[in-house]
Write an enzyme that holds these catalytic residues in place. Structure first.
Site, PDB file in Angstrom:
ATOM      1  N   LYS A   6     -10.943  -1.306  21.048  1.00  0.00           N
ATOM      2  CA  LYS A   6      -9.985  -1.956  21.939  1.00  0.00           C
ATOM      3  C   LYS A   6     -10.054  -3.479  21.843  1.00  0.00           C
ATOM      4  O   LYS A   6      -9.077  -4.160  22.128  1.00  0.00           O
ATOM      5  CB  LYS A   6     -10.177  -1.464  23.363  1.00  0.00           C
ATOM      6  CG  LYS A   6      -9.796   0.015  23.460  1.00  0.00           C
ATOM      7  CD  LYS A   6      -9.761   0.537  24.866  1.00  0.00           C
ATOM      8  CE  LYS A   6      -9.221   1.954  24.907  1.00  0.00           C
ATOM      9  NZ  LYS A   6     -10.144   2.959  24.327  1.00  0.00           N
TER      10      LYS A   6
HETATM   11  C1  LIG Z   1      -9.705   4.186  23.879  1.00  0.00           C
HETATM   12  C2  LIG Z   1     -10.563   4.922  22.909  1.00  0.00           C
HETATM   13  C3  LIG Z   1     -10.075   6.001  22.155  1.00  0.00           C
HETATM   14  C4  LIG Z   1      -8.674   6.553  22.325  1.00  0.00           C
HETATM   15  O1  LIG Z   1      -7.687   5.667  21.871  1.00  0.00           O
HETATM   16  P1  LIG Z   1      -6.150   5.859  22.308  1.00  0.00           P
HETATM   17  O2  LIG Z   1      -5.484   4.620  21.848  1.00  0.00           O
HETATM   18  O3  LIG Z   1      -6.165   5.998  23.805  1.00  0.00           O
HETATM   19  O4  LIG Z   1      -5.650   7.083  21.629  1.00  0.00           O
HETATM   20  C5  LIG Z   1     -10.919   6.600  21.232  1.00  0.00           C
HETATM   21  N1  LIG Z   1     -12.183   6.175  21.064  1.00  0.00           N
HETATM   22  C6  LIG Z   1     -12.694   5.141  21.777  1.00  0.00           C
HETATM   23  C7  LIG Z   1     -14.110   4.748  21.572  1.00  0.00           C
HETATM   24  C8  LIG Z   1     -11.908   4.470  22.718  1.00  0.00           C
HETATM   25  O5  LIG Z   1     -12.416   3.457  23.428  1.00  0.00           O
END
Ligand SMILES: *Cc1c(COP(=O)(O)O)cnc(C)c1O
Length: 474
Positions: free
Chosen positions: A119
């Site tokens: 993120k």
């Molecule tokens: C947020 C997240 C996901 C999922 O991603 P999306 O964009 O919601 O599909 C998967 N793995 C980790 C470690 C995350 O922080």
């Protein structure tokens, strides 16, 4: 570039106008009115730095920030200093480096930013875009969010110390890992407010929704959000699909497949957009955990969001979703960008129902979009973490393990499979202990993180509590 709502009820908007808002006024999600076609530019883009590649891609989507300013924002965001946390010292400072496990099987490390989850890749850009636009407009914003771990910390590390921005982040008391708590609560920046809610993640989320639905309060206190439906986050994520493609191939004649551990469909939505722009992606492999709403759709054509009670708490918690908030963007494209159809389908969904596209005209179009899927269980995750450790000496996190497990089911000879690595193992020590019988590796700089003084306020799960705190601080 103008932006449309997936439900057709909003005036076309410029990028900066949709940057600070969330949903479109008609309840839909914003998407660009068309996807720029870039197949002819791939050769020129192949050797660019990450920051410059980001600039070249984003300028196609942003027509209301002068190019010179946009380039500075990209250069300031994608630096070796910010993305210095690779688990491989030789790759420290590389942005989205590729690690080859076997010929045509590799990991794209997206978890080398300050909070060790993918993120950061988009959120760091969002922080700089927010600061720029707020400064231009002489406005302030109070970001209100709820987190089960990764989103909240990424938002806080992106917004800390930024002018004209405050962050109020609700987290469920005692539910995140000790490392995740320490990451957030040890921040001492005056514009960051950590609020631990006596309750579960859903209680925190409900409070955020209630405050945001109070239109007067929202306007008066300039409440904003940075959740995964934000288009700018999706746009920033498009870039690493190009980066991964260039690293895994030698010519633009080749195709690759990406496998994406998925929850809210934000990450893989960016892959879908990259493919629509002409990046040679053979398949997009969607990996879920036990919360398999999306796997069910790609297998059966039925989209049935779950109730809170049906949603399982798993050892890949960032994928524990009951519905996928970005999915509407994909469906809009699948139904030929017919907003009337989307509106009909989400009338059902918003009323707690489901829809079934299996027998209609859209099922026939589905293969054109390249999606396949599978799901994974706790036992799979633990076995995969162990296997990757024994086989390659690499320590992966539980979400990446879901990706690898599913990717192995879809390997095709001659087409590189790239699994997106979405977090580092250190964030999920309990599962690593279970799989490997030892503590996860962590970057040297983060030793002792859990012992730093923490700054967090414990509050009841009540709307009035959070409003009182916002009023107090503004
Ligand atoms: C947020 C997240 C996901 C999922 O991603 P999306 O964009 O919601 O599909 C998967 N793995 C980790 C470690 C995350 O922080």
């Amino acid at each position: 570039m103008k932006y449309l709502s997936t439900r057709g009820g909003a005036q076309p908007q410029e990028f900066c106008d949709i940057l600070l808002g969330g949903l479109a006024p008609d309840g839909g999600l914003y998407l660009p009115e068309s996807y720029p076609q870039v197949a002819a530019q791939l050769t020129e883009w192949r050797d660019l730095s990450y920051a410059e590649l980001t600039f070249r891609i984003l300028r196609l989507f942003i027509s209301d920030i002068p190019e010179a300013d946009l380039r500075i924002i990209c250069e300031k965001t994608y630096t070796a200093q910010t993305y210095r946390w690779s688990r491989d010292p030789a790759k420290a400072g590389d942005i989205a480096p590729l690690t080859t496990l076997e010929p045509d099987f590799s990991l794209l490390e997206l978890s080398n930013g300050p909070t060790l989850a993918f993120k950061d890749m988009a959120m760091q850009l969002l922080g700089n875009l927010f600061e720029y636009v707020l400064e231009q407009r002489g406005e302030t914003i109070n970001i209100l969010g709820a987190t089960s771990g990764d989103t909240g910390s990424a938002a806080e590390y992106a917004m800390r110390g930024k002018h004209n921005v405050r962050v109020f982040m609700l987290s469920p008391e005692g539910r995140m890992s000790a490392f995740q708590r320490a990451q957030m609560y040890s921040l001492q920046d005056a514009n960051i407010f950590n609020l631990a809610v006596r309750g579960m993640f859903d209680d925190a989320q409900d409070i955020v929704k209630a405050v945001s639905n109070d239109a007067d309060f929202k306007t008066k206190f300039k409440i904003g959000a940075v959740n995964s439906i934000n288009w700018a986050r999706v746009a920033a994520q498009i870039v690493y699909y190009f980066k991964g493609y260039f690293e895994a191939t030698r010519s633009n004649e080749e195709q690759v497949t990406f496998c994406v551990p998925s929850g809210n469909f934000g990450n893989i939505c960016a892959g879908h957009v990259a493919r629509m722009m002409g990046l040679p992606i053979s398949k997009l492999v969607l990996a879920t955990n036990e919360n398999n709403v999306l796997d069910e759709f790609f297998r059966s054509g039925i989209y049935r969001p779950r109730t809170t009670a049906e949603t399982r708490v798993t050892s890949s918690p960032s994928m524990d979703i009951s519905k996928a908030s970005n999915f509407e963007r994909f469906i809009f494209d699948l139904v030929g960008r017919d907003a009337t159809v989307v509106r009909e389908l989400w009338r059902e969904v918003d009323a707690g129902g489901s829809f079934n596209l299996a027998d209609g005209p859209f099922a026939k179009r589905l293969p054109e979009f390249g999606f396949v899927s599978a799901s994974s269980s706790h036992a799979d995750r633990v076995a995969t973490i162990r296997d990757i450790w024994e086989r390659y000496g690499l320590m992966i996190d539980p979400h990446t393990a879901d990706g690898i497990k599913v990717a192995r089911e879809y390997r095709t000879a001659g087409i590189p499979m790239i699994v997106l690595e979405t977090a580092q193992a250190v964030k999920f020590a309990e599962t690593i202990q279970e799989a490997l019988g030892r503590d996860p590796l962590r970057p040297k700089e983060l030793e002792g993180l859990e012992n730093l003084p923490q700054r967090v306020e414990l509050i009841d799960a009540a709307v009035e509590e959070i409003k009182r705190i916002i009023v107090r601080e503004c």
